[in-house]
Design a protein around this motif. Structure first.
Motif, mmCIF file in Angstrom:
data_model
loop_
_atom_site.group_PDB
_atom_site.id
_atom_site.type_symbol
_atom_site.label_atom_id
_atom_site.label_comp_id
_atom_site.label_asym_id
_atom_site.label_seq_id
_atom_site.Cartn_x
_atom_site.Cartn_y
_atom_site.Cartn_z
ATOM 1 N N GLY A 77 0.830 -1.214 0.000
ATOM 2 C CA GLY A 77 0.000 0.000 0.000
ATOM 3 C C GLY A 77 0.859 1.257 0.000
ATOM 4 O O GLY A 77 0.599 2.207 -0.746
ATOM 5 N N LEU A 78 1.905 1.255 0.817
ATOM 6 C CA LEU A 78 2.794 2.435 0.882
ATOM 7 C C LEU A 78 3.502 2.659 -0.453
ATOM 8 O O LEU A 78 3.589 3.790 -0.934
ATOM 9 N N VAL A 79 4.032 1.557 -1.036
ATOM 10 C CA VAL A 79 4.744 1.685 -2.323
ATOM 11 C C VAL A 79 3.779 2.193 -3.398
ATOM 12 O O VAL A 79 4.113 3.072 -4.185
ATOM 13 N N LYS A 80 2.569 1.666 -3.380
ATOM 14 C CA LYS A 80 1.576 2.107 -4.365
ATOM 15 C C LYS A 80 1.274 3.599 -4.209
ATOM 16 O O LYS A 80 1.228 4.335 -5.203
ATOM 17 N N ALA A 81 1.068 4.046 -2.982
ATOM 18 C CA ALA A 81 0.768 5.457 -2.745
ATOM 19 C C ALA A 81 1.913 6.333 -3.249
ATOM 20 O O ALA A 81 1.704 7.351 -3.923
ATOM 21 N N TYR A 82 3.140 5.919 -2.952
ATOM 22 C CA TYR A 82 4.318 6.719 -3.301
ATOM 23 C C TYR A 82 4.547 6.746 -4.802
ATOM 24 O O TYR A 82 4.723 7.814 -5.405
ATOM 25 N N VAL A 83 4.523 5.563 -5.412
ATOM 26 C CA VAL A 83 4.795 5.446 -6.845
ATOM 27 C C VAL A 83 3.637 6.044 -7.662
ATOM 28 O O VAL A 83 3.838 6.805 -8.604
ATOM 29 N N GLY A 84 2.418 5.708 -7.260
ATOM 30 C CA GLY A 84 1.238 6.189 -7.984
ATOM 31 C C GLY A 84 1.109 7.698 -7.889
ATOM 32 O O GLY A 84 0.937 8.392 -8.891
ATOM 33 N N ASP A 85 1.201 8.216 -6.664
ATOM 34 C CA ASP A 85 1.137 9.654 -6.456
ATOM 35 C C ASP A 85 2.237 10.367 -7.225
ATOM 36 O O ASP A 85 2.015 11.435 -7.784
ATOM 37 N N GLY A 86 3.419 9.781 -7.227
ATOM 38 C CA GLY A 86 4.558 10.396 -7.903
ATOM 39 C C GLY A 86 4.310 10.542 -9.390
ATOM 40 O O GLY A 86 4.497 11.628 -9.958
ATOM 41 N N ILE A 87 3.868 9.454 -10.024
ATOM 42 C CA ILE A 87 3.600 9.508 -11.463
ATOM 43 C C ILE A 87 2.471 10.498 -11.760
ATOM 44 O O ILE A 87 2.558 11.308 -12.687
ATOM 45 N N ALA A 88 1.425 10.456 -10.937
ATOM 46 C CA ALA A 88 0.304 11.382 -11.133
ATOM 47 C C ALA A 88 0.776 12.826 -11.023
ATOM 48 O O ALA A 88 0.447 13.670 -11.858
ATOM 49 N N GLN A 89 1.562 13.101 -9.980
ATOM 50 C CA GLN A 89 2.091 14.462 -9.804
ATOM 51 C C GLN A 89 2.865 14.926 -11.024
ATOM 52 O O GLN A 89 2.655 16.030 -11.525
ATOM 53 N N ASP A 90 3.789 14.079 -11.493
ATOM 54 C CA ASP A 90 4.613 14.451 -12.652
ATOM 55 C C ASP A 90 3.739 14.708 -13.873
ATOM 56 O O ASP A 90 3.920 15.688 -14.585
ATOM 57 N N PHE A 91 2.794 13.805 -14.090
ATOM 58 C CA PHE A 91 1.942 13.910 -15.265
ATOM 59 C C PHE A 91 1.113 15.196 -15.235
ATOM 60 O O PHE A 91 1.076 15.960 -16.197
ATOM 61 N N TYR A 92 0.462 15.462 -14.096
ATOM 62 C CA TYR A 92 -0.394 16.649 -14.009
ATOM 63 C C TYR A 92 0.434 17.930 -14.096
ATOM 64 O O TYR A 92 -0.001 18.914 -14.672
ATOM 65 N N ARG A 93 1.624 17.904 -13.516
ATOM 66 C CA ARG A 93 2.490 19.097 -13.600
ATOM 67 C C ARG A 93 2.894 19.358 -15.039
ATOM 68 O O ARG A 93 2.892 20.494 -15.490
ATOM 69 N N GLU A 94 3.241 18.286 -15.760
ATOM 70 C CA GLU A 94 3.643 18.442 -17.169
ATOM 71 C C GLU A 94 2.491 19.030 -17.978
ATOM 72 O O GLU A 94 2.672 19.978 -18.742
ATOM 73 N N ILE A 95 1.320 18.458 -17.788
ATOM 74 C CA ILE A 95 0.179 18.858 -18.603
ATOM 75 C C ILE A 95 -0.287 20.264 -18.225
ATOM 76 O O ILE A 95 -0.773 21.015 -19.080
ATOM 77 N N SER A 96 -0.093 20.645 -16.968
ATOM 78 C CA SER A 96 -0.586 21.955 -16.539
ATOM 79 C C SER A 96 0.272 23.103 -17.088
ATOM 80 O O SER A 96 -0.114 24.264 -16.987
ATOM 81 N N ARG A 97 1.414 22.768 -17.685
ATOM 82 C CA ARG A 97 2.223 23.823 -18.328
ATOM 83 C C ARG A 97 1.482 24.408 -19.525
ATOM 84 O O ARG A 97 1.812 25.490 -20.005
ATOM 85 N N TYR A 98 0.507 23.672 -20.026
ATOM 86 C CA TYR A 98 -0.190 24.097 -21.239
ATOM 87 C C TYR A 98 -1.579 24.656 -20.966
ATOM 88 O O TYR A 98 -2.347 24.869 -21.895
ATOM 89 N N VAL A 99 -1.922 24.868 -19.710
ATOM 90 C CA VAL A 99 -3.228 25.466 -19.404
ATOM 91 C C VAL A 99 -3.042 26.846 -18.780
ATOM 92 O O VAL A 99 -1.911 27.271 -18.512
ATOM 93 N N ASP A 100 -4.133 27.539 -18.529
ATOM 94 C CA ASP A 100 -4.063 28.906 -17.987
ATOM 95 C C ASP A 100 -3.389 28.944 -16.611
ATOM 96 O O ASP A 100 -3.345 27.943 -15.892
ATOM 97 N N ALA A 101 -2.906 30.143 -16.251
ATOM 98 C CA ALA A 101 -2.093 30.299 -15.039
ATOM 99 C C ALA A 101 -2.862 29.936 -13.772
ATOM 100 O O ALA A 101 -2.302 29.327 -12.845
ATOM 101 N N ASP A 102 -4.155 30.283 -13.690
ATOM 102 C CA ASP A 102 -4.948 29.979 -12.497
ATOM 103 C C ASP A 102 -5.035 28.474 -12.272
ATOM 104 O O ASP A 102 -4.827 27.978 -11.157
ATOM 105 N N THR A 103 -5.363 27.754 -13.355
ATOM 106 C CA THR A 103 -5.467 26.301 -13.245
ATOM 107 C C THR A 103 -4.113 25.708 -12.869
ATOM 108 O O THR A 103 -4.019 24.815 -12.034
ATOM 109 N N ARG A 104 -3.069 26.265 -13.495
ATOM 110 C CA ARG A 104 -1.723 25.741 -13.242
ATOM 111 C C ARG A 104 -1.348 25.854 -11.771
ATOM 112 O O ARG A 104 -0.872 24.894 -11.160
#
Lengths: 221, 221
Positions: B95-122
């Motif tokens: 459970g801990l590994v899943k939370a860490y690995v899953g959250d990590g990938i999600a964070q990276d992905f959303y951060r990457e994609i948010s570079r292309y949206v408006d500043a407020d959303t980012r």
């Protein structure tokens, strides 16, 4: 907090309270998964989070007193776990009724008992027991469900009685195994205490309040 | 938010993020129940609560935009649920590994994609993705467990690979069924966009970060 008998009683009170809140968090988080709609799911998750925030306040106080939260909750783990294992809700509505009825009885009980402890502990218990808008949500949800399916009324009333029965069984067990909480009431823990008549009235008040809560849900106690 | 293509893309981004956070709350609440000690249980419950608070921030933004959170999350329910059903941890450490690995990938992905949206959303996405001290707790817990039982290293590394595989399967499914998120990247949603080479570099960055996270856990990716 200098009194030799008062301090362990307060630690027990806070320990029981803390574990109750942590279990309430877990149970509500599980209930959220049974929610029929996204809005319901978020609402119940919000209730779970509020319980955990109470847990944080209570354990912070335990640490302030130099007590280890894990040690403080330990005497209550078995009976609380047994209560939850024997009252596992099988539907979303049973979960809501359990949260409302269980939280209500716990609130009343802790408020009653906190009249006999020091002022700091008392105001902490009051704050930790404050309702966070959950009651209103549960009442409207349970009443709406009964309007849609009147057969629920009898079933949920039965469920409410079972919850109270199991809660009393476990409370009695705690009272026998752990007399510090009883000592608070009967004056063995220093400070003001209740006489037997007052203890009788206390249980009458808790029972009355339970009946009122069931009525608010549209159920007979 | 006036652009006709940009707005649905942002709503989809926030919807996916919101449902991911709500599921993370549920999963971590369940993990907490597997915790071997009271301290661990409270620590994981605290992580669950942090995820729910992110959920609240994101859905508040959806409401501000006049969107119903339930409708916004709906397109993502099936794939997120499938991911979690196929990666149910059977131990506290999984459970801990899943939370860490899953959250990590999600964070990276959303951060990457948010570079292309408006500043407020980012800035909202950045705030919602901020780590709440969970990473440090997981790393020290998983490393300590491996010191005690070195056989865990191979098993947890395998588990990490399975998590990434399932995450990619579901991400691909979302990309096929829901092209709004893809459009953010390739410029069909208005605003700045990434060319194919940049998308390639983005996936390389996400993969690299995943490898680093596994290393921090003492595991090979």
């Amino acid at each position: 907090m200098s009194d030799d008998a008062h301090r362990p009683a307060v630690v027990d009170l806070l320990g029981a309270l803390a574990y109750g809140e942590l279990m309430a968090f877990s149970e509500l988080a599980k209930d959220a998964e049974m929610a029929p709609t996204h809005t319901d799911k978020a609402a119940v998750a919000r209730l779970a989070v509020a319980e955990f925030q109470h847990y944080e306040v209570i354990t912070a106080r335990l640490r302030e007193l130099g007590e280890d939260p894990g040690a403080a909750v330990a005497p209550f783990v078995e009976s609380f776990d047994a209560f939850h294992a024997r009252t596992r809700p099988s539907t979303f509505l049973e979960g809501l009724v359990k949260a409302y009825v269980g939280d209500g009885i716990a609130q009343d009980f802790y408020r009653e008992i906190s009249r006999y402890v020091d002022a700091d502990t008392r105001s902490l218990v009051e704050a930790a027991m404050s309702d966070v808008g959950g009651a209103e949500f549960v009442v409207s949800r349970v009443r709406a469900a009964q309007r849609e399916d009147p057969r629920l009324t009898g079933r949920l009333a039965l469920w409410g009685r079972r919850l109270v029965g199991e809660a009393l069984t476990q409370a009695q067990r705690v009272a026998v195994e752990r007399d510090s909480l009883t000592l608070i009431l009967v004056g063995g823990a220093g400070g003001p205490s209740a006489d037997l008549a007052e203890i009788g009235r206390m249980f009458a008040r808790i029972t009355d309040e339970h009946t009122h809560r069931m009525q608010r849900l549209g159920l007979s106690a």
